[in-house]
Scaffold this motif. Structure first.
Motif, PDB file in Angstrom:
ATOM      1  N   TYR A 195      28.909  34.648  45.015  1.00 28.33           N
ATOM      2  CA  TYR A 195      28.812  34.968  43.592  1.00 28.33           C
ATOM      3  C   TYR A 195      29.156  36.425  43.299  1.00 28.33           C
ATOM      4  CZ  TYR A 195      26.938  35.592  38.929  1.00 28.33           C
ATOM      5  OH  TYR A 195      26.797  35.905  37.608  1.00 28.33           O
ATOM      6  N   THR A 196      29.714  36.569  42.139  1.00 27.36           N
ATOM      7  CA  THR A 196      30.479  37.673  41.553  1.00 27.36           C
ATOM      8  C   THR A 196      31.950  37.538  41.896  1.00 27.36           C
ATOM      9  OG1 THR A 196      30.199  39.274  43.327  1.00 27.36           O
ATOM     10  CG2 THR A 196      28.516  39.267  41.596  1.00 27.36           C
ATOM     11  N   PHE A 197      32.260  36.698  42.917  1.00 27.79           N
ATOM     12  CA  PHE A 197      33.659  36.310  43.215  1.00 27.79           C
ATOM     13  C   PHE A 197      34.576  37.529  43.195  1.00 27.79           C
ATOM     14  CE2 PHE A 197      31.633  32.874  40.713  1.00 27.79           C
ATOM     15  CZ  PHE A 197      31.449  31.956  41.735  1.00 27.79           C
ATOM     16  N   THR A 198      34.267  38.481  44.031  1.00 31.76           N
ATOM     17  CA  THR A 198      35.036  39.733  44.089  1.00 31.76           C
ATOM     18  C   THR A 198      36.466  39.494  44.561  1.00 31.76           C
ATOM     19  OG1 THR A 198      32.976  40.892  44.605  1.00 31.76           O
ATOM     20  CG2 THR A 198      35.031  42.069  45.011  1.00 31.76           C
ATOM     21  N   PHE A 199      36.623  38.656  45.569  1.00 27.49           N
ATOM     22  CA  PHE A 199      37.959  38.409  46.102  1.00 27.49           C
ATOM     23  C   PHE A 199      38.839  37.672  45.079  1.00 27.49           C
ATOM     24  CE2 PHE A 199      40.855  35.914  48.933  1.00 27.49           C
ATOM     25  CZ  PHE A 199      41.605  36.992  49.354  1.00 27.49           C
ATOM     26  N   LEU A 200      38.223  36.739  44.364  1.00 28.15           N
ATOM     27  CA  LEU A 200      38.986  36.028  43.330  1.00 28.15           C
ATOM     28  C   LEU A 200      39.424  36.985  42.226  1.00 28.15           C
ATOM     29  CD1 LEU A 200      40.045  33.401  42.079  1.00 28.15           C
ATOM     30  CD2 LEU A 200      37.783  33.072  41.044  1.00 28.15           C
ATOM     31  N   THR A 201      38.544  37.911  41.865  1.00 26.99           N
ATOM     32  CA  THR A 201      38.917  38.910  40.846  1.00 26.99           C
ATOM     33  C   THR A 201      40.077  39.769  41.322  1.00 26.99           C
ATOM     34  OG1 THR A 201      36.604  38.967  40.109  1.00 26.99           O
ATOM     35  CG2 THR A 201      38.033  40.771  39.423  1.00 26.99           C
ATOM     36  N   LEU A 202      40.041  40.136  42.617  1.00 26.88           N
ATOM     37  CA  LEU A 202      41.131  40.933  43.168  1.00 26.88           C
ATOM     38  C   LEU A 202      42.449  40.154  43.161  1.00 26.88           C
ATOM     39  CD1 LEU A 202      42.160  43.473  44.627  1.00 26.88           C
ATOM     40  CD2 LEU A 202      41.390  42.421  46.783  1.00 26.88           C
ATOM     41  N   VAL A 203      42.371  38.886  43.524  1.00 27.93           N
ATOM     42  CA  VAL A 203      43.598  38.059  43.551  1.00 27.93           C
ATOM     43  C   VAL A 203      44.188  37.923  42.157  1.00 27.93           C
ATOM     44  CG1 VAL A 203      44.464  35.729  43.975  1.00 27.93           C
ATOM     45  CG2 VAL A 203      42.945  36.826  45.634  1.00 27.93           C
ATOM     46  N   LEU A 204      43.307  37.663  41.179  1.00 24.26           N
ATOM     47  CA  LEU A 204      43.797  37.509  39.812  1.00 24.26           C
ATOM     48  C   LEU A 204      44.359  38.820  39.271  1.00 24.26           C
ATOM     49  CD1 LEU A 204      41.054  35.175  38.267  1.00 24.26           C
ATOM     50  CD2 LEU A 204      43.324  34.563  39.100  1.00 24.26           C
ATOM     51  N   SER A 205      43.727  39.950  39.672  1.00 25.35           N
ATOM     52  CA  SER A 205      44.239  41.250  39.228  1.00 25.35           C
ATOM     53  C   SER A 205      45.612  41.528  39.821  1.00 25.35           C
ATOM     54  CB  SER A 205      43.258  42.357  39.623  1.00 25.35           C
ATOM     55  OG  SER A 205      41.993  42.147  39.022  1.00 25.35           O
ATOM     56  N   LEU A 206      45.776  41.205  41.100  1.00 23.10           N
ATOM     57  CA  LEU A 206      47.096  41.389  41.721  1.00 23.10           C
ATOM     58  C   LEU A 206      48.139  40.479  41.080  1.00 23.10           C
ATOM     59  CD1 LEU A 206      46.122  41.673  45.508  1.00 23.10           C
ATOM     60  CD2 LEU A 206      46.956  43.490  44.009  1.00 23.10           C
ATOM     61  N   GLN A 207      47.734  39.269  40.779  1.00 20.92           N
ATOM     62  CA  GLN A 207      48.665  38.344  40.123  1.00 20.92           C
ATOM     63  C   GLN A 207      49.111  38.889  38.769  1.00 20.92           C
ATOM     64  OE1 GLN A 207      47.028  34.483  39.392  1.00 20.92           O
ATOM     65  NE2 GLN A 207      48.729  33.880  38.047  1.00 20.92           N
ATOM     66  N   ALA A 208      48.159  39.374  37.979  1.00 15.81           N
ATOM     67  CA  ALA A 208      48.517  39.931  36.664  1.00 15.81           C
ATOM     68  C   ALA A 208      49.363  41.188  36.810  1.00 15.81           C
ATOM     69  CB  ALA A 208      47.244  40.227  35.878  1.00 15.81           C
ATOM     70  N   SER A 209      49.045  42.019  37.847  1.00 14.42           N
ATOM     71  CA  SER A 209      49.800  43.263  38.040  1.00 14.42           C
ATOM     72  C   SER A 209      51.254  42.991  38.373  1.00 14.42           C
ATOM     73  CB  SER A 209      49.151  44.097  39.143  1.00 14.42           C
ATOM     74  OG  SER A 209      47.820  44.421  38.795  1.00 14.42           O
ATOM     75  N   TYR A 210      51.513  41.970  39.158  1.00 13.14           N
ATOM     76  CA  TYR A 210      52.891  41.649  39.512  1.00 13.14           C
ATOM     77  C   TYR A 210      53.571  40.760  38.464  1.00 13.14           C
ATOM     78  CZ  TYR A 210      52.694  43.675  44.160  1.00 13.14           C
ATOM     79  OH  TYR A 210      52.614  44.564  45.211  1.00 13.14           O
ATOM     80  N   ALA A 211      52.784  39.958  37.783  1.00 10.09           N
ATOM     81  CA  ALA A 211      53.387  39.042  36.814  1.00 10.09           C
ATOM     82  C   ALA A 211      53.964  39.794  35.617  1.00 10.09           C
ATOM     83  CB  ALA A 211      52.349  38.024  36.333  1.00 10.09           C
ATOM     84  N   ALA A 212      53.277  40.833  35.172  1.00  6.21           N
ATOM     85  CA  ALA A 212      53.753  41.564  33.990  1.00  6.21           C
ATOM     86  C   ALA A 212      55.115  42.226  34.237  1.00  6.21           C
ATOM     87  CB  ALA A 212      52.711  42.592  33.569  1.00  6.21           C
ATOM     88  N   PRO A 213      55.327  42.980  35.339  1.00 10.56           N
ATOM     89  CA  PRO A 213      56.674  43.544  35.555  1.00 10.56           C
ATOM     90  C   PRO A 213      57.753  42.487  35.750  1.00 10.56           C
ATOM     91  CG  PRO A 213      55.047  44.688  36.889  1.00 10.56           C
ATOM     92  CD  PRO A 213      54.375  43.472  36.343  1.00 10.56           C
ATOM     93  N   LEU A 214      57.392  41.403  36.454  1.00  7.82           N
ATOM     94  CA  LEU A 214      58.383  40.348  36.655  1.00  7.82           C
ATOM     95  C   LEU A 214      58.794  39.724  35.325  1.00  7.82           C
ATOM     96  CD1 LEU A 214      56.978  38.605  39.849  1.00  7.82           C
ATOM     97  CD2 LEU A 214      58.978  40.087  39.674  1.00  7.82           C
ATOM     98  N   ILE A 215      57.821  39.510  34.454  1.00  4.10           N
ATOM     99  CA  ILE A 215      58.140  38.934  33.145  1.00  4.10           C
ATOM    100  C   ILE A 215      58.985  39.901  32.320  1.00  4.10           C
ATOM    101  CG2 ILE A 215      57.141  38.169  30.966  1.00  4.10           C
ATOM    102  CD1 ILE A 215      54.788  37.049  32.562  1.00  4.10           C
ATOM    103  N   LEU A 216      58.643  41.200  32.391  1.00  2.00           N
ATOM    104  CA  LEU A 216      59.439  42.196  31.668  1.00  2.00           C
ATOM    105  C   LEU A 216      60.865  42.259  32.205  1.00  2.00           C
ATOM    106  CD1 LEU A 216      56.869  45.116  31.263  1.00  2.00           C
ATOM    107  CD2 LEU A 216      57.702  43.547  29.499  1.00  2.00           C
ATOM    108  N   LEU A 217      61.019  42.182  33.518  1.00  2.85           N
ATOM    109  CA  LEU A 217      62.352  42.196  34.105  1.00  2.85           C
ATOM    110  C   LEU A 217      63.156  40.970  33.666  1.00  2.85           C
ATOM    111  CD1 LEU A 217      64.441  43.421  35.988  1.00  2.85           C
ATOM    112  CD2 LEU A 217      63.312  42.245  37.908  1.00  2.85           C
ATOM    113  N   ALA A 218      62.510  39.824  33.650  1.00  4.76           N
ATOM    114  CA  ALA A 218      63.201  38.616  33.190  1.00  4.76           C
ATOM    115  C   ALA A 218      63.580  38.728  31.713  1.00  4.76           C
ATOM    116  CB  ALA A 218      62.313  37.390  33.419  1.00  4.76           C
TER     117      ALA A 218
END
Length: 208
Positions: free
Chosen positions: A72-95
């Protein structure tokens, strides 16, 4: 010593220093980023991510304590989702930037074609106007039909008038001088004189 002097020469460009980054193909990377952005913008990605997060929550909540890898608090899941959002935004902007470039090229091409079509349309309009001016004095089929119909009506009217005149004119007796031409035409109303041989033909002499 000679190598040091050679490196300090001002007539030769200095070699770049620093860490050399690996080179990559921008076009291939752009296609890859567009594929990721296109996949993340579908309903399947949202459904699959929702299923994975639900399983993550269920396993780390209901499973035995020694089997939970992210309690509980799911720290690793929060990290994964943060990394996903961090990479998804530049990729979407590039597209989006690549799509903007394609749209700009397509817009320029459409503008060029529209300009060409406008020039062609103006040229055709001028040619049609010139043809209409040239054909202004040419007789059309309707005009010829109307003129022929009018001429036929005039000929019919003239024939009817001539027929009525012949019916109204009484028959005239044939005189002695009507056989000169051999066609039965009536004699001309002219005085009798010897110029035309009237007396010689009748066996008389002219009066003195």
């Amino acid at each position: 010593m000679a190598d040091q002097r050679r490196s300090e020469r001002l007539d030769q460009p200095r070699e770049p220093r620093g860490v050399k980054l690996p080179r990559f193909d921008p076009e291939a990377f752009g296609r890859w980023s567009e594929g990721i952005a296109r996949g993340m913008g579908t309903a399947n990605f949202i459904v699959y991510m929702t299923v994975v997060i639900a399983l993550w929550f269920g396993w780390n909540t209901l499973a035995p304590a020694d089997l939970r890898f992210d309690p509980y608090t799911f720290t690793f899941l929060t990290l994964v989702l943060s990394l996903q959002a961090s990479y998804a935004a530049p990729l979407i902007l590039l597209a989006q930037n690549r799509q903007t470039d394609r749209d700009r090229v397509a817009l320029e091409e459409d503008r060029r074609r529209a300009t060409m079509q406008k020039a062609d349309t103006e040229y055709l309009a001028r040619e049609v106007a010139a043809l209409r001016i040239a054909l202004g004095e040419v007789a059309t089929r309707d005009f010829l039909r109307s003129e022929l119909a009018r001429l036929a009506e005039e000929l019919d009217a003239a024939a009817q008038r001539r027929q009525k005149r012949e019916l109204r004119q009484p028959e005239r007796p044939v005189g002695r001088g009507e056989g000169r031409s051999g066609g039965g035409e009536p004699p001309l109303d002219e005085p009798r004189d010897d110029l035309d041989g009237d007396y010689a033909r009748d066996g008389l002499r002219p009066e003195s």
